[in-house]
Design a protein around this motif. Structure first.
Motif, PDB file in Angstrom:
ATOM      1  N   GLU A   1    -114.388 -79.941   4.291  1.00 61.73           N
ATOM      2  CA  GLU A   1    -113.044 -80.405   3.952  1.00 61.73           C
ATOM      3  C   GLU A   1    -112.150 -79.231   3.553  1.00 61.73           C
ATOM      4  N   ALA A   2    -112.732 -78.269   2.832  1.00 59.57           N
ATOM      5  CA  ALA A   2    -111.955 -77.162   2.274  1.00 59.57           C
ATOM      6  C   ALA A   2    -111.425 -76.207   3.343  1.00 59.57           C
ATOM      7  N   VAL A   3    -112.285 -75.830   4.293  1.00 60.40           N
ATOM      8  CA  VAL A   3    -111.858 -74.860   5.315  1.00 60.40           C
ATOM      9  C   VAL A   3    -110.735 -75.416   6.193  1.00 60.40           C
ATOM     10  N   PRO A   4    -110.868 -76.653   6.732  1.00 59.04           N
ATOM     11  CA  PRO A   4    -109.751 -77.203   7.497  1.00 59.04           C
ATOM     12  C   PRO A   4    -108.463 -77.319   6.679  1.00 59.04           C
ATOM     13  N   ALA A   5    -108.600 -77.723   5.410  1.00 58.72           N
ATOM     14  CA  ALA A   5    -107.428 -77.834   4.554  1.00 58.72           C
ATOM     15  C   ALA A   5    -106.784 -76.471   4.347  1.00 58.72           C
ATOM     16  N   PHE A   6    -107.616 -75.451   4.105  1.00 57.72           N
ATOM     17  CA  PHE A   6    -107.101 -74.098   3.876  1.00 57.72           C
ATOM     18  C   PHE A   6    -106.397 -73.555   5.111  1.00 57.72           C
ATOM     19  N   LEU A   7    -106.972 -73.782   6.293  1.00 62.65           N
ATOM     20  CA  LEU A   7    -106.337 -73.325   7.532  1.00 62.65           C
ATOM     21  C   LEU A   7    -105.019 -74.056   7.770  1.00 62.65           C
ATOM     22  N   THR A   8    -104.994 -75.348   7.466  1.00 59.15           N
ATOM     23  CA  THR A   8    -103.750 -76.110   7.592  1.00 59.15           C
ATOM     24  C   THR A   8    -102.673 -75.526   6.695  1.00 59.15           C
ATOM     25  N   ILE A   9    -103.050 -75.263   5.448  1.00 60.33           N
ATOM     26  CA  ILE A   9    -102.098 -74.747   4.461  1.00 60.33           C
ATOM     27  C   ILE A   9    -101.568 -73.370   4.860  1.00 60.33           C
ATOM     28  N   THR A  10    -102.468 -72.473   5.268  1.00 59.35           N
ATOM     29  CA  THR A  10    -102.059 -71.090   5.514  1.00 59.35           C
ATOM     30  C   THR A  10    -101.366 -70.884   6.857  1.00 59.35           C
ATOM     31  N   MET A  11    -101.768 -71.644   7.873  1.00 63.90           N
ATOM     32  CA  MET A  11    -101.175 -71.434   9.193  1.00 63.90           C
ATOM     33  C   MET A  11     -99.715 -71.881   9.246  1.00 63.90           C
ATOM     34  N   MET A  12     -99.340 -72.849   8.450  1.00 62.40           N
ATOM     35  CA  MET A  12     -97.939 -73.316   8.493  1.00 62.40           C
ATOM     36  C   MET A  12     -96.950 -72.216   8.125  1.00 62.40           C
ATOM     37  N   PRO A  13     -97.100 -71.572   6.959  1.00 61.06           N
ATOM     38  CA  PRO A  13     -96.145 -70.503   6.642  1.00 61.06           C
ATOM     39  C   PRO A  13     -96.365 -69.232   7.452  1.00 61.06           C
ATOM     40  N   PHE A  14     -97.633 -68.862   7.702  1.00 67.20           N
ATOM     41  CA  PHE A  14     -97.895 -67.588   8.359  1.00 67.20           C
ATOM     42  C   PHE A  14     -97.606 -67.627   9.860  1.00 67.20           C
ATOM     43  N   ALA A  15     -97.825 -68.789  10.494  1.00 63.86           N
ATOM     44  CA  ALA A  15     -97.477 -68.942  11.913  1.00 63.86           C
ATOM     45  C   ALA A  15     -96.063 -69.489  12.063  1.00 63.86           C
ATOM     46  N   TYR A  16     -95.435 -69.820  10.932  1.00 62.94           N
ATOM     47  CA  TYR A  16     -94.066 -70.349  10.893  1.00 62.94           C
ATOM     48  C   TYR A  16     -93.949 -71.611  11.732  1.00 62.94           C
ATOM     49  N   SER A  17     -94.948 -72.494  11.599  1.00 60.51           N
ATOM     50  CA  SER A  17     -94.972 -73.703  12.416  1.00 60.51           C
ATOM     51  C   SER A  17     -95.815 -74.783  11.757  1.00 60.51           C
ATOM     52  N   ILE A  18     -95.208 -75.932  11.484  1.00 56.33           N
ATOM     53  CA  ILE A  18     -95.960 -77.076  10.961  1.00 56.33           C
ATOM     54  C   ILE A  18     -96.988 -77.531  11.983  1.00 56.33           C
ATOM     55  N   ALA A  19     -96.588 -77.547  13.260  1.00 50.49           N
ATOM     56  CA  ALA A  19     -97.483 -78.007  14.328  1.00 50.49           C
ATOM     57  C   ALA A  19     -98.736 -77.144  14.431  1.00 50.49           C
ATOM     58  N   GLU A  20     -98.602 -75.825  14.279  1.00 49.46           N
ATOM     59  CA  GLU A  20     -99.767 -74.938  14.365  1.00 49.46           C
ATOM     60  C   GLU A  20    -100.728 -75.186  13.197  1.00 49.46           C
ATOM     61  N   GLY A  21    -100.182 -75.456  12.025  1.00 49.16           N
ATOM     62  CA  GLY A  21    -101.042 -75.758  10.881  1.00 49.16           C
ATOM     63  C   GLY A  21    -101.883 -76.991  11.126  1.00 49.16           C
ATOM     64  N   ILE A  22    -101.262 -78.042  11.641  1.00 52.69           N
ATOM     65  CA  ILE A  22    -102.000 -79.259  11.956  1.00 52.69           C
ATOM     66  C   ILE A  22    -103.038 -78.992  13.041  1.00 52.69           C
ATOM     67  N   SER A  23    -102.662 -78.228  14.052  1.00 53.45           N
ATOM     68  CA  SER A  23    -103.559 -77.924  15.170  1.00 53.45           C
ATOM     69  C   SER A  23    -104.836 -77.233  14.696  1.00 53.45           C
ATOM     70  N   PHE A  24    -104.698 -76.173  13.918  1.00 49.00           N
ATOM     71  CA  PHE A  24    -105.875 -75.437  13.434  1.00 49.00           C
ATOM     72  C   PHE A  24    -106.678 -76.262  12.435  1.00 49.00           C
ATOM     73  N   GLY A  25    -105.994 -77.061  11.632  1.00 53.55           N
ATOM     74  CA  GLY A  25    -106.693 -77.905  10.673  1.00 53.55           C
ATOM     75  C   GLY A  25    -107.569 -78.935  11.358  1.00 53.55           C
TER      76      GLY A  25
END
Length: 442
Positions: free
Chosen positions: A377-401
């Protein structure tokens, strides 16, 4: 005591709200969204579209979408042509790929039509429901960080450094002073439990902006103007390239980004507002998704890029907005801006940016409810959280999560926690990631 019409329609008591709170929340949402009235015409005009006409199209399509959101879905979300999607429209489809803006509008129109069918058959609602509750909470946190970066960069507090690195900006500017004044005024009023704290902070920052000469209050005779005509861009769709792979590719990109930006925004803002039911689902989400579908179709016909639910809706929710009356209030102020835009242009980016940073703070609260002891649960959540600001995309955060969630559950023997819908989403996201490699092979 007889129940008022507004209470019957919007059920405010259920959410411990009232008309004044909803009205102020709608105004706050408008103030934090109002930059789109300047930025969207600016971006789309670089394709050759008439800037004044785009301004009018932006407002009218937003109003129609918010009427559907408020009256049909009874949810407090604002909608307008989305950032990122307008940049893809202008800089990729038109400028880089060499198509005219009529071609891009046609792709947006087709995307909206498909969205309506996906909404009618509850496909998007099923996608929303399939996202695990831990990822939904992570989406809220990720959007909070994403909003914070937008606010800090818009205010010049951080800026682009070498390559893609962000670095501290110049803190000794009038804009920085306005930002920090607005931010701490909002923080003070929030700490004192003042309703409309973000709005009052924006107003205070705007007054300081006029005092410092950053903004200029227009003369009394100049604050009223008739809206520019839609004639140069309305109903200019181009169907001659309809059945081509390139049109499908452009349309699918609009579709993908809009779908998951909208789902991510609805998830994050609804989570923060405690509007999800016991199963982690948002009541009337299908109706909410239909609102941006309608807005997108109307927007394409009138002459603007994809209309989507705005993440800045979180500012109105943070100020207490809980029902469709908030959305209707936001629509009302969009309508007013058609005639008084010179007055609204006094609001500086630094003041609205401070509101975004405060909202970012409010939205990271659900991080305490994520199970970080379970690493599936933690790793997908962490990737979701970090990819949104760092990739500058809400969609990318959801995708990686979602991809990491399915992979970890699969390899740790927890297949029973993977629903067919989320497995299908993971496969689609994975194919999207490797599609450049597949394109070279075939």
């Amino acid at each position: 005591m007889e129940t008022s019409f507004l209470e019957k329609k919007f059920k405010m008591k259920k959410y411990n709200s009232d008309p004044r709170t909803e009205f102020l929340a709608g105004l706050t949402t408008f103030m934090t969204m109002s930059y789109i009235l300047i930025v969207n015409p600016d971006i789309l005009s670089q394709t050759g579209m008439d800037k004044g006409a785009v301004f009018t199209a932006t407002i009218i399509s937003s109003i129609i979408a918010m009427l559907v959101m408020g009256l049909y879905a009874n949810l407090p979300f604002g909608l307008a042509p989305g950032m990122g999607l307008n940049a893809f429209f202008a800089f990729t489809v038109v400028i880089a790929m060499g198509h005219d803006w009529e071609y891009a509008l046609t792709a947006v129109f087709l995307e909206g039509i498909i969205f309506v069918f996906l909404s009618i058959f509850n496909v998007r609602e099923a996608i929303f429901a399939s996202i695990p509750i831990g990822l939904k909470k992570a989406v809220s946190v990720g959007i909070g960080l994403f909003i914070t970066i937008i606010g800090l960069t818009n205010a010049g507090i951080i800026q682009q450094g070498e390559g893609v690195i962000l670095e501290k900006g110049n803190l000794l500017t009038p804009e920085s002073l306005i930002f920090f004044f607005s931010l701490f005024l909002m923080a003070f009023l929030t700490a004192k439990y003042v309703k409309g704290a973000l709005l009052f902070g924006i107003v205070g920052g705007s007054i300081l902006s006029v005092i410092l000469g950053v903004s200029h209050f227009p003369g009394i005779t100049s604050i009223f103007s008739l809206p520019p005509s839609l004639a140069p861009i309305a109903f200019k769709l181009e169907f001659k390239n309809l059945f081509t792979f390139e049109m499908f590719s452009v349309m699918f990109t609009f579709l993908f980004v809009d779908m998951f930006d909208t789902i991510g925004t609805l998830t994050g803002v609804a989570t923060k507002a405690d509007m999800l039911d016991e199963k982690g689902n948002l009541p009337n989400v299908g109706r909410a998704l239909l609102a941006d579908s309608v807005g997108t179709i109307v927007g394409a016909l009138l002459g603007t890029s994809t209309v989507t639910t705005f993440v800045e809706s979180a500012s109105g929710v943070a100020d207490g907005g809980r029902t469709g009356l908030t959305s209707l209030s936001t629509a009302f102020f969009f309508f007013i801006s058609l005639f008084f835009f010179p007055l609204f242009s006094v609001v500086p980016a630094a003041a609205t940016s401070a509101a975004l940073v405060m909202v970012g703070l409010f939205m990271i609260e659900p991080i305490t409810e994520i199970d970080f002891k379970d690493f599936t649960e933690a790793v997908p959540a962490f990737l979701t959280i970090t990819m949104m600001p760092f990739a500058y995309s809400i969609a990318e955060g959801i995708s990686f999560g979602i991809m990491s969630y399915v992979l970890l559950k699969l390899i740790t023997g927890r297949k029973n926690q993977i629903t067919p819908m989320i497995a299908a989403l993971a496969i689609i996201f994975f194919l999207r990631v490797i599609s450049p490699i597949l394109a070279t092979l075939f």
